[in-house]
Design an enzyme around this catalytic site. Sequence first.
Site, short mmCIF file in Angstrom:
data_model
loop_
_atom_site.label_atom_id
_atom_site.label_comp_id
_atom_site.label_asym_id
_atom_site.label_seq_id
_atom_site.Cartn_x
_atom_site.Cartn_y
_atom_site.Cartn_z
N ASN A 402 0.83 -1.21 0.00
CA ASN A 402 0.00 0.00 0.00
C ASN A 402 0.86 1.25 0.00
OD1 ASN A 402 -1.92 2.06 0.47
ND2 ASN A 402 -3.28 0.61 1.47
N ASP A 403 1.56 1.49 1.08
CA ASP A 403 2.33 2.73 1.20
C ASP A 403 3.39 2.85 0.12
OD1 ASP A 403 0.91 3.37 3.53
OD2 ASP A 403 2.31 2.23 4.78
N VAL A 404 3.98 1.73 -0.31
CA VAL A 404 5.08 1.78 -1.28
C VAL A 404 4.59 2.02 -2.70
CG1 VAL A 404 6.53 0.32 0.16
CG2 VAL A 404 5.10 -0.72 -1.62
N ALA A 444 0.90 3.10 7.35
CA ALA A 444 1.09 4.51 7.65
C ALA A 444 -0.23 5.25 7.81
CB ALA A 444 1.92 5.18 6.56
#
Length: 476
Positions: A402-404, A444
């Site tokens: 997700n965050d990456v 995050a």
Amino acid sequence: MEQVISPSLSPPAWVGLAYLIAGVLFILALRGLSSPATSRAGNRYGMIGMTIAMVTTLVTHGIASLPEIAGAIAIGGGVGFITARKIKMTDMPQLVAAFHSLVGLAAVLVGLAAYLNPVAFGITGADGLIEPQSRIEMGLGIAIGAITFSGSVIAFLKLAGKMSGSPILLPGRHVLNLGTLVAIIGLVGYFTQDESQWVIATITVLSFIIGFLLIIPIGGADMPVVVSMLNSYSGWAAAAMGFTLHNTAMIITGALVGSSGAILSYIMCKAMNRGFLSVIAGGFGADAGPASGGPAKEQRPWKRGSAEDAAYIMKEAETVIIIPGYGMAVSQAQHVLREMGDQLKKAGVNVKYAIHPVAGRMPGHMNVLLAEANVPYDEVFELEDINGEFAQADVAFIIGANDVVNPAAKTDKSSSIYGMPVFDVEKAKTIFFVKRSMGGVGYAGVDNDVFYMDQTMMLLADAKKMVEDIIKALAH
């Protein structure tokens, strides 16, 4: 007859040679662990080197009776063996943090033992007092070990979900942290002049406290860097204790672990656009603005896809880039993911795997999982090697990440992940995003615009179950 060598006497030449061989093997181990293809050989080098170092130390130092040593090795080795056999790959990050805490605690206990019985460690002068240089080594070893222990305990609790993963921000924490660190350094200096118990006790207590204070402000996607940094701390603690014990192998090993962990942390900080010094200070990234990613999810349209949709489009594609994340680890989908990749390759599709430096909960987490599933090493690429290929890719298949892959890191200055290099998945012709539900927004806590793009299809299901369904659809 047992050979006993006092630390104050020069050991035989063969001891130095044995420690040198062990040190070379440790260096070869680190070299081997730098690549998945040579990691098994690296592990073997490390094990052989540690065996040589341990046997040499036991033979040349009358530190305890053989039954006591054998019993300690049996207990510790047994616990480690059982734990390693039973631990799930998803729990590896918190296991690593727990092991770091044990290294830190060991350094504290060795330092306190040396303080309480300095004659046995050969660190007293002619006046019967502990030598000044040994006090510095002892004080630093205890301080770094205590910081490692308490910091690793907090990291373990956060990674295991037993403590909130969100940053816990104390008022005036930077002033408090700096003041505590200055006090510890000052007391270590004062310890060279006064070896009273209250001095060493205060150093120990303050170090336990600062380890706690440094880690609780850290949360979200920054935890992999924390694990790496704690690894470095554990190495420096071991090196400091090596000086106290007059053990060359321990100094070499600790220095290698400490320096390699620091270098890895620096590399990861660059990958996340974080400042290296802010890692040491603690709370890096915690001052960022509120998480954002656009309007609320429920007010934005998104498209739901199926396993059949994914199978048909990927089978007709020329290039498919797979981006795994922690969700893949949770569902243990790496083996079926490799099977899906094999099916696509049989259909003539060019399949590649893209690994972000901080994907998962510890450095190299995704690399280990894919290696476990026997994904060919030449199909696995790092961020900088593959990011330019998304514009030509037919499909970006995101599974549990997700965050990456969140473009907010590039566009939204108020986002808590702003500045972190991410994959340019939005440039792919079609995006399949595998996640359990639309409710999750990553570690995050930042919403992801990719969910709502025109070329994105959300595959909402358990990652392993969805990939299994795709494999069935590919077969038909």
